[in-house]
Design a protein around this motif. Sequence first.
Motif, PDB file in Angstrom:
ATOM      1  N   CYS A 196       0.867  -1.180   0.000  1.00 40.09           N
ATOM      2  CA  CYS A 196       0.000   0.000   0.000  1.00 40.09           C
ATOM      3  C   CYS A 196       0.901   1.227   0.000  1.00 40.09           C
ATOM      4  O   CYS A 196       1.798   1.347   0.835  1.00 40.09           O
ATOM      5  CB  CYS A 196      -0.901  -0.016   1.238  1.00 40.09           C
ATOM      6  SG  CYS A 196      -1.827   1.510   1.469  1.00 40.09           S
ATOM      7  N   CYS A 223       0.063   4.159   0.774  1.00 39.40           N
ATOM      8  CA  CYS A 223      -0.311   5.084   1.841  1.00 39.40           C
ATOM      9  C   CYS A 223       0.296   4.678   3.184  1.00 39.40           C
ATOM     10  O   CYS A 223       1.000   5.462   3.809  1.00 39.40           O
ATOM     11  CB  CYS A 223      -1.829   5.155   1.906  1.00 39.40           C
ATOM     12  SG  CYS A 223      -2.441   6.383   3.035  1.00 39.40           S
ATOM     13  N   CYS A 224       0.058   3.433   3.634  1.00 39.87           N
ATOM     14  CA  CYS A 224       0.545   3.019   4.961  1.00 39.87           C
ATOM     15  C   CYS A 224       1.781   2.127   4.864  1.00 39.87           C
ATOM     16  O   CYS A 224       2.430   1.860   5.867  1.00 39.87           O
ATOM     17  CB  CYS A 224      -0.560   2.319   5.739  1.00 39.87           C
ATOM     18  SG  CYS A 224      -1.011   0.711   5.068  1.00 39.87           S
ATOM     19  N   CYS A 259      -4.573   0.113   0.133  1.00 42.30           N
ATOM     20  CA  CYS A 259      -5.286  -0.979   0.786  1.00 42.30           C
ATOM     21  C   CYS A 259      -6.695  -0.506   1.168  1.00 42.30           C
ATOM     22  O   CYS A 259      -6.967   0.689   1.194  1.00 42.30           O
ATOM     23  CB  CYS A 259      -4.518  -1.483   2.015  1.00 42.30           C
ATOM     24  SG  CYS A 259      -4.540  -0.387   3.440  1.00 42.30           S
ATOM     25  N   CYS A 279      -6.897   2.037   4.160  1.00 40.68           N
ATOM     26  CA  CYS A 279      -6.477   3.401   3.811  1.00 40.68           C
ATOM     27  C   CYS A 279      -7.493   4.055   2.878  1.00 40.68           C
ATOM     28  O   CYS A 279      -7.771   5.250   2.988  1.00 40.68           O
ATOM     29  CB  CYS A 279      -5.101   3.402   3.143  1.00 40.68           C
ATOM     30  SG  CYS A 279      -3.775   3.037   4.294  1.00 40.68           S
TER      31      CYS A 279
HETATM   32 ZN   LIG Z   1      -2.784   1.123   3.524  1.00 40.37          ZN
END
Ligand SMILES: [Zn+2]
Length: 72
Positions: A5, A7-8, A48, A51
């Motif tokens: 992912c 983002c995270c 994901c 997120c």
């Molecule tokens: Zn994520």
Amino acid sequence: MKLFCNCCGKEILTKENSQIALEDYVVIEKSWGYFSKKDGIRQKMIICESCFESWTGSFARPLQEMEEQELL
Ligand SMILES: [Zn+2]
């Protein structure tokens, strides 16, 4: 190739020794055009589900949502 992912940073779970994902995720690809500051650049991101939920939950306007006619 492992999927993460953007983002995270967490790894998207896949079946052992394969690229078959065991959880769903979002892929956004964008080829920027002439009137952008990124003309000629192509970007891709994987997000994901968790997120995606927090990200889109912060949007001013809700996403369009409709039922799938056929589930694969
Ligand atoms: Zn994520």
